[in-house]
Design an enzyme around this catalytic site. Structure first.
Site, short mmCIF file in Angstrom:
data_model
loop_
_atom_site.label_atom_id
_atom_site.label_comp_id
_atom_site.label_asym_id
_atom_site.label_seq_id
_atom_site.Cartn_x
_atom_site.Cartn_y
_atom_site.Cartn_z
N ARG A 178 35.62 39.23 44.71
CA ARG A 178 35.00 38.31 43.75
C ARG A 178 34.99 36.90 44.31
O ARG A 178 36.01 36.39 44.77
CB ARG A 178 35.76 38.34 42.42
CG ARG A 178 35.37 37.26 41.41
CD ARG A 178 34.07 37.60 40.72
NE ARG A 178 33.59 36.50 39.90
CZ ARG A 178 33.74 36.39 38.59
NH1 ARG A 178 34.39 37.32 37.93
NH2 ARG A 178 33.23 35.38 37.95
N ARG A 181 28.19 39.08 40.84
CA ARG A 181 29.59 39.32 41.20
C ARG A 181 29.88 40.77 41.54
O ARG A 181 29.26 41.68 41.00
CB ARG A 181 30.51 38.84 40.10
CG ARG A 181 30.17 39.41 38.76
CD ARG A 181 30.64 38.56 37.62
NE ARG A 181 29.92 37.32 37.60
CZ ARG A 181 29.82 36.53 36.56
NH1 ARG A 181 30.40 36.84 35.44
NH2 ARG A 181 29.16 35.42 36.61
N ASP A 231 33.82 41.59 37.57
CA ASP A 231 34.14 40.60 36.55
C ASP A 231 34.98 41.30 35.49
O ASP A 231 34.55 42.33 34.94
CB ASP A 231 32.86 40.05 35.93
CG ASP A 231 33.10 38.94 34.93
OD1 ASP A 231 34.11 38.22 35.07
OD2 ASP A 231 32.27 38.79 34.01
N ASP A 245 37.15 40.53 31.97
CA ASP A 245 37.39 39.54 30.92
C ASP A 245 38.29 40.10 29.84
O ASP A 245 38.09 41.25 29.40
CB ASP A 245 36.07 39.13 30.25
CG ASP A 245 35.17 38.32 31.16
OD1 ASP A 245 35.70 37.49 31.92
OD2 ASP A 245 33.95 38.52 31.10
#
Length: 186
Positions: A106, A115, A118, A120
């Site tokens: 990344r 990317r 990712d 989250d």
């Protein structure tokens, strides 16, 4: 009995022994996305890495979805959401996720850049029902834009329907998203 998930068909990383989360662990719902390289493999690798965290376990994993980038350019994204039981505090969890992202190559050349991976923290809380509110310079939970994104709401609704309501899904109806079922998880 636990619902089946794509994770059950995935081989475990050789250095990882399954671990059972103890009582008192926190629940976290993690958004996974990638649109560079072999994105489905990057998501599988991230799930395998999360399953190796000490005292943690991946509880549920959504189907894999393909979606158009939102507020970004580049190829379509592959997305999923995982529910994880973990003893980690929220900021420790964020650091662990960032370590996985870095291992997957990344880079952050600019906001919303394409990317390789990712990860989250969407929701986080003590026990199955609670959701903490966290607002620090490095972490905001619930994720501040999750309710604006079909690629988060659809997979989250699949594994935690009580966390997404019909109005939220209606608000993202115009965003292109496709459920891929198990085609890339096997």
């Amino acid at each position: 009995m636990q619902p089946s998930s794509p994770l059950t068909d995935m081989p475990r990383a050789p250095a990882c022994a399954p671990s059972a989360a103890d009582a008192g662990t926190r629940r976290a719902w993690i958004g996974l996305g990638a649109n560079l390289g072999d994105a489905p493999a990057a998501l599988r690798g991230a799930l395998e890495a999360m399953a190796c965290w000490p005292g943690s376990r991946v509880v549920r994993v959504s189907s894999l979805y393909r979606s158009a980038p939102v507020d970004a350019g580049g190829p379509d994204y592959f997305n999923a959401v995982a529910e994880v039981a973990t003893p980690m505090a929220a900021h420790d969890l964020l650091r662990a996720l960032q370590t996985i992202e870095e291992a997957a190559g990344r880079e952050r050349p600019y906001r919303n850049a394409p990317r390789t991976l990712d990860l989250d923290v969407l929701l986080y809380g003590e026990g199955e029902g609670a959701v903490e509110r966290i607002d620090t310079p490095t972490l905001t939970v619930p994720h501040p834009r999750m309710h604006e994104r079909a690629f988060v709401l659809h997979p989250l609704a699949e594994i935690a329907p009580q966390r997404v309501d019909a109005d939220q899904l209606a608000a993202v109806r115009g965003q292109r998203i496709e459920r891929l079922e198990g085609r890339f998880w096997g």
